[in-house]
Design a protein around this motif. Structure first.
Motif, PDB file in Angstrom:
ATOM      1  N   UNK A  69       0.823  -1.209   0.000  1.00  0.00           N
ATOM      2  CA  UNK A  69       0.000   0.000   0.000  1.00  0.00           C
ATOM      3  C   UNK A  69       0.854   1.255   0.000  1.00  0.00           C
ATOM      4  N   UNK A  70       1.961   1.190   0.723  1.00  0.00           N
ATOM      5  CA  UNK A  70       2.877   2.343   0.728  1.00  0.00           C
ATOM      6  C   UNK A  70       3.388   2.635  -0.678  1.00  0.00           C
ATOM      7  N   UNK A  71       3.715   1.533  -1.370  1.00  0.00           N
ATOM      8  CA  UNK A  71       4.234   1.711  -2.740  1.00  0.00           C
ATOM      9  C   UNK A  71       3.166   2.348  -3.626  1.00  0.00           C
ATOM     10  N   UNK A  72       1.916   1.827  -3.446  1.00  0.00           N
ATOM     11  CA  UNK A  72       0.792   2.368  -4.246  1.00  0.00           C
ATOM     12  C   UNK A  72       0.580   3.848  -3.942  1.00  0.00           C
ATOM     13  N   UNK A  73       0.646   4.160  -2.634  1.00  0.00           N
ATOM     14  CA  UNK A  73       0.491   5.545  -2.202  1.00  0.00           C
ATOM     15  C   UNK A  73       1.517   6.443  -2.881  1.00  0.00           C
ATOM     16  N   UNK A  74       2.704   5.898  -2.954  1.00  0.00           N
ATOM     17  CA  UNK A  74       3.789   6.659  -3.576  1.00  0.00           C
ATOM     18  C   UNK A  74       3.465   6.942  -5.057  1.00  0.00           C
TER      19      UNK A  74
END
Ligand SMILES: Nc1ncnc2c1ncn2[C@@H]1O[C@H](COP(=O)(O)OP(=O)(O)OP(=O)(O)O)[C@@H](O)[C@H]1O
Length: 511
Positions: A69-74
């Motif tokens: 999710x962090x990667x997606x957020x990025x």
């Protein structure tokens, strides 16, 4: 639980006297209980370890999805920053377009001011033109060609109709038919100015004591055409009037004169191109002009009808019925100031050939009746009507007008014809409708509050085309034979009365 053996131990000490056997089995029992407890604890520990393992697994999965999710957020953050950049670009472009719009608006205003000043200039030029026009009739033709220029078409209409108004909304043209052998009769003199005609009559002295007396009757009209005038020449002179019909003005043109004076020849002519009359030439001009105006957004519809008025009864000349078929009754009605004829055949036309076809059908219908009634066509009025509707969607303008082309019945006086029976009835009907026509025109000229249109079928039928909102042209046709002198004089007197009429300013039928 653990205190129990101690308590038991105390009890053992207290009951040491009860024997060592009983003490040994109690300890074994306690040990068994303890072992059970240990096993239970071990099972519980085992369960906890399984649960711990599952929680750890779950934790691992959660950590993994958090990372994802962090990667997606990025990714989304970077996309947002891209959108923001794009938005900035659009804002910049919008600012540029807005400033361009402001420049265009000010240019538009400047052009509007220029147009206003040019309109003013045009008006001045128009006034100058009209002054010149009065001294140079040739200018009319040059100006008529203005309709070939798309720009200023509305202005052309306005000027064209101003010229027509200046010439008068009722005009009279006189046309003298050639003698069968050619040339002109001695008793008819035409002036070089093309606008007057003189009938000369010599009264012979019967006693021989006095010299012969010559009486001259001179009449002036808008134009006088001699026997050599071609159909083309005649039409050229009235083509501007026909153009008015396309500009939304009601136009009525009728031919008046005694039998055989050339009314039908003037209005219809024959099949030979050079001898075509007013009706085919008018529709040809209208269709051509409508085609040209189509480029400027005009769309025209033309609806034709052809009626015969005989003995105060109407007959549809465009009806295709067998001899025995019952013909529906025609009735003239006025709705919303428009004259309509119930049961009449109205045909949409868009080409000259179609109109020629209708004319052929009409003349066939007339001649069918003629064999039964003997020379009926000379004794009936034939009325060709073309309803014109012009729409310009772009300019939000709509015009509606009617062109009436009428071949009147022969105007012979009753005295001469010494009519009897059926012929007397015919002559009475003709004379009554022709004199009513004169009365209506005079009433219009005198601006009388009541115009007796309904006194005859002919004037009732022509109500929409005669009057303040129309332009009228009358042909007075003259037979040149000496024996027609009295009839010619009579016709010229009637025409002269009409010529003296000034019908109010016509206005285009804008809807
Ligand atoms: N200007 C002209 N040039 C040559 N021929 C003509 C001219 N005018 C009329 N005629 C001829 O004269 C004859 C009579 O003309 P026409 O039929 O047009 O008269 P009319 O007034 O319509 O008669 P009616 O009242 O009987 O219908 C016809 O043969 C026609 O072709």
């Amino acid at each position: 639980v653990l205190s129990t053996p101690a308590k038991g131990g105390n009890r053992t000490q207290c009951a040491a006297s009860s024997g060592a056997k009983a003490g040994g089995s109690g300890a074994r029992q306690n040990l068994g209980v303890l072992r059970g407890l240990v096993r239970q604890k071990e099972r519980e520990i085992n369960d906890y370890q399984v649960k711990l393992k599952a929680v750890r697994e779950e934790n691992k999965i959660l950590k993994h999805s958090v990372a994802k999710m962090n990667a997606e957020l990025e990714t989304q953050r970077s996309q947002i920053s891209e959108y923001q950049k794009e938005l900035e670009g659009i804002k910049e472009k919008l600012d540029k377009v807005s400033s361009e719009c402001a420049v265009l608006e000010s240019k538009y205003k400047a052009m509007e001011a220029l147009r206003d000043s040019q309109e003013l200039e045009l008006q001045t030029l128009t006034t100058r033109f009209l002054v010149v026009f009065f001294f140079c009739p040739l200018q009319i033709k040059v100006f008529a060609q203005g309709d070939e220029l798309p720009a200023g078409e509305m202005e052309r209409r306005r000027l064209h109709n101003t010229i027509q108004e200046l010439k008068g909304n009722i005009r009279v043209f006189c046309r003298v038919r050639p003698l069968v052998a050619g040339g002109l009769s001695q008793h008819i003199q035409l002036s070089g100015s093309d606008n007057s005609i003189t009938l000369a009559k010599t009264d012979e002295s019967h006693t021989g004591k006095m010299t012969d007396v010559q009486k001259n009757y001179t009449f002036s009209f808008d134009r006088v055409f001699g026997p050599q005038a071609s159909q083309q020449e005649i039409f050229e002179e009235m083509s501007l009037l026909i153009q008015s019909a396309l500009d939304g003005y009601n136009v009525c043109c009728f031919a008046y004169g005694q039998t055989g004076s050339g009314k039908t020849y003037t209005m219809q002519g024959d099949e030979v191109e050079t001898r075509k009359g007013v009706i085919p030439r008018s529709v040809q001009q209208l269709f051509k002009a409508a085609d040209k105006l189509a480029a400027q957004g005009w769309e025209f519809t033309f609806t034709a009808s052809f009626i015969e008025v005989y003995n105060e009864t109407l007959r549809d000349l465009l009806l295709h019925t067998g001899k025995c078929a019952k013909k529906p009754d025609l009735e003239i009605k006025t709705t919303n100031n428009e004259v309509i004829i119930t049961n009449l055949t109205y045909k949409k036309v868009s080409a000259e050939d179609q109109v020629l076809g209708l004319m052929a059908l009409a003349s066939q219908n007339r001649s069918t009746a003629q064999t039964a009634q003997n020379d009926r066509s000379s004794r009936s009025h034939s009325v060709f009507q073309l309803a014109i509707e012009g729409v310009n969607v772009g300019r939000d303008v709509k015009y509606k007008s009617t062109l009436c082309l009428v071949d009147l019945a022969g105007s012979e006086r009753m005295v001469k014809s010494q009519s009897q029976g059926e012929r007397f009835k015919e002559m009475t009907a003709i004379n009554s409708s022709l004199s009513n026509l004169g009365i209506v025109i005079t009433a219009l000229a005198n601006k009388e509050s009541y115009i007796p249109y309904r006194n005859s079928k002919l004037t009732y039928l022509l109500q929409g085309c005669l009057g303040g909102n129309s332009k009228t042209l009358m042909f007075v046709n003259i037979a040149p034979e000496p024996h027609s002198f009295a009839e010619s004089l009579n016709s010229l007197r009637f025409a002269s009365k009409v010529n003296d009429c000034v019908i109010g300013t016509a206005s285009a039928n804008k809807i």
